[in-house]
Write an enzyme that holds these catalytic residues in place. Structure first.
Site, PDB file in Angstrom:
ATOM      1  N   SER A  94      -2.029  -4.500  -3.495  1.00 36.92           N
ATOM      2  CA  SER A  94      -3.070  -5.308  -4.117  1.00 36.92           C
ATOM      3  C   SER A  94      -3.536  -6.419  -3.172  1.00 36.92           C
ATOM      4  O   SER A  94      -3.925  -6.143  -2.041  1.00 36.92           O
ATOM      5  CB  SER A  94      -2.555  -5.859  -5.456  1.00 36.92           C
ATOM      6  OG  SER A  94      -3.614  -6.337  -6.252  1.00 36.92           O
ATOM      7  N   ASP A 216      -8.060   2.992 -11.843  1.00 41.19           N
ATOM      8  CA  ASP A 216      -7.497   1.673 -11.565  1.00 41.19           C
ATOM      9  C   ASP A 216      -8.552   0.625 -11.927  1.00 41.19           C
ATOM     10  O   ASP A 216      -9.614   0.563 -11.295  1.00 41.19           O
ATOM     11  CB  ASP A 216      -7.131   1.580 -10.080  1.00 41.19           C
ATOM     12  CG  ASP A 216      -6.509   0.251  -9.681  1.00 41.19           C
ATOM     13  OD1 ASP A 216      -6.549  -0.687 -10.489  1.00 41.19           O
ATOM     14  OD2 ASP A 216      -5.998   0.163  -8.554  1.00 41.19           O
ATOM     15  N   HIS A 244      -2.804   0.416 -11.469  1.00 41.21           N
ATOM     16  CA  HIS A 244      -2.878  -0.402 -10.260  1.00 41.21           C
ATOM     17  C   HIS A 244      -1.528  -0.583  -9.560  1.00 41.21           C
ATOM     18  O   HIS A 244      -1.482  -1.212  -8.511  1.00 41.21           O
ATOM     19  CB  HIS A 244      -3.452  -1.778 -10.629  1.00 41.21           C
ATOM     20  CG  HIS A 244      -3.789  -2.630  -9.445  1.00 41.21           C
ATOM     21  ND1 HIS A 244      -4.670  -2.237  -8.447  1.00 41.21           N
ATOM     22  CD2 HIS A 244      -3.350  -3.869  -9.081  1.00 41.21           C
ATOM     23  CE1 HIS A 244      -4.763  -3.194  -7.547  1.00 41.21           C
ATOM     24  NE2 HIS A 244      -3.974  -4.194  -7.889  1.00 41.21           N
TER      25      HIS A 244
END
Length: 262
Positions: A94, A216, A244
């Site tokens: 991320s 996602d 995610h």
């Protein structure tokens, strides 16, 4: 202060080459527990917590330093210098994908390869760019987090995790969010969701693998394609996974993709 203690750095494994795992917003190094051990026979594995997360030293948090992603990238470089890293592999989930990209630009010899798991160079839509959120969406998200950290965590974590048929995964992410200091979480969320690293992508020289999930809500497949198209020579792999956080929901797919790359 020792950077090792500040960032709760944990070194394991064997091998001359190192692989560094970096967690995303609201998480800590525990999120790599299904992935990192798979590399310990071939690599020196390095895990750490960003300042403000996990067992890092909360007293080291400086709002000015961590007012943008460069402060976190500086920490990563300091960790690498303390451990004498050279030509290491960086795996960032991320927001840490962009932190790793920035670190690679600050210290080009430190990381020879980057693995970006669910990256996004900008979360807010712009002219000719679809980040997935409008400015109003982000301000609403940040206001909700500031108003009710626990409630936001319990509501958002399952949506971010996806995999509604496995509610225990969403609960684990919610618990992780709730363990984060609320004031630091609020600040890091603003830094994360208002960042714009699009201009940094073409400057990345490390060979790069982008791992993207289906469905996602934080980083769509189109964003993965954007990152691939703007980092020279990079490769995009769409995992057979949703949500995610494939490091929790689909660790075998993540491990296999990284092993093929390294």
């Amino acid at each position: 202060m020792s950077v090792i203690r500040r960032n709760n750095v944990v070194v394991s494994g064997h091998g001359e080459k190192a692989i560094v795992f970096s967690h995303g917003f609201g998480c800590d190094q525990n999120m790599w527990r299904f992935v990192a051990p798979e590399f310990e026979t071939r690599f020196q594995t390095i895990l750490f917590d960003h300042v403000g997360a996990g067992k890092s030293d909360l007293g080291a948090y400086d709002p000015e330093k961590y007012g943008d992603l460069h402060g976190y990238a500086e920490d990563l470089v300091e960790i690498g210098e303390a451990l004498g890293l050279n030509d290491a592999i960086f795996v960032g989930h991320s927001v840490s994908a962009m932190i790793g990209a920035l670190a690679s630009l600050k210290a080009p010899d430190m990381f020879e390869a980057l693995v970006m798991v669910g990256p996004s160079p900008r979360y807010i839509d712009d002219i000719g760019y679809k980040g997935g959120f409008s400015p109003a969406d982000i301000e609403e998200l940040l206001a909700s987090l500031a108003d009710n950290h626990m409630g936001w965590s319990m509501a958002m974590a399952p949506a971010i995790m996806g995999n509604s048929d496995r509610p225990e995964l969403g609960q684990e992410l919610a618990d992780s969010f709730c363990r984060t200091d609320p004031a630091i979480a609020k600040a890091f969320a603003r830094v994360t969701f208002t960042s714009d690293n699009r201009a940094d992508l073409p400057r990345v020289t490390a060979r790069t693998l982008i791992l993207q999930c289906k469905d996602d809500i934080i980083a769509s497949e189109a964003i993965g394609e954007y990152v691939r198209d703007h980092i020279p020579g990079s490769t995009l792999v769409v995992l057979d996974a949703t949500g995610h956080c494939p490091n929790l929901s689909a660790p075998r797919e993540v491990v296999a993709a990284i092993q093929d790359f390294v």
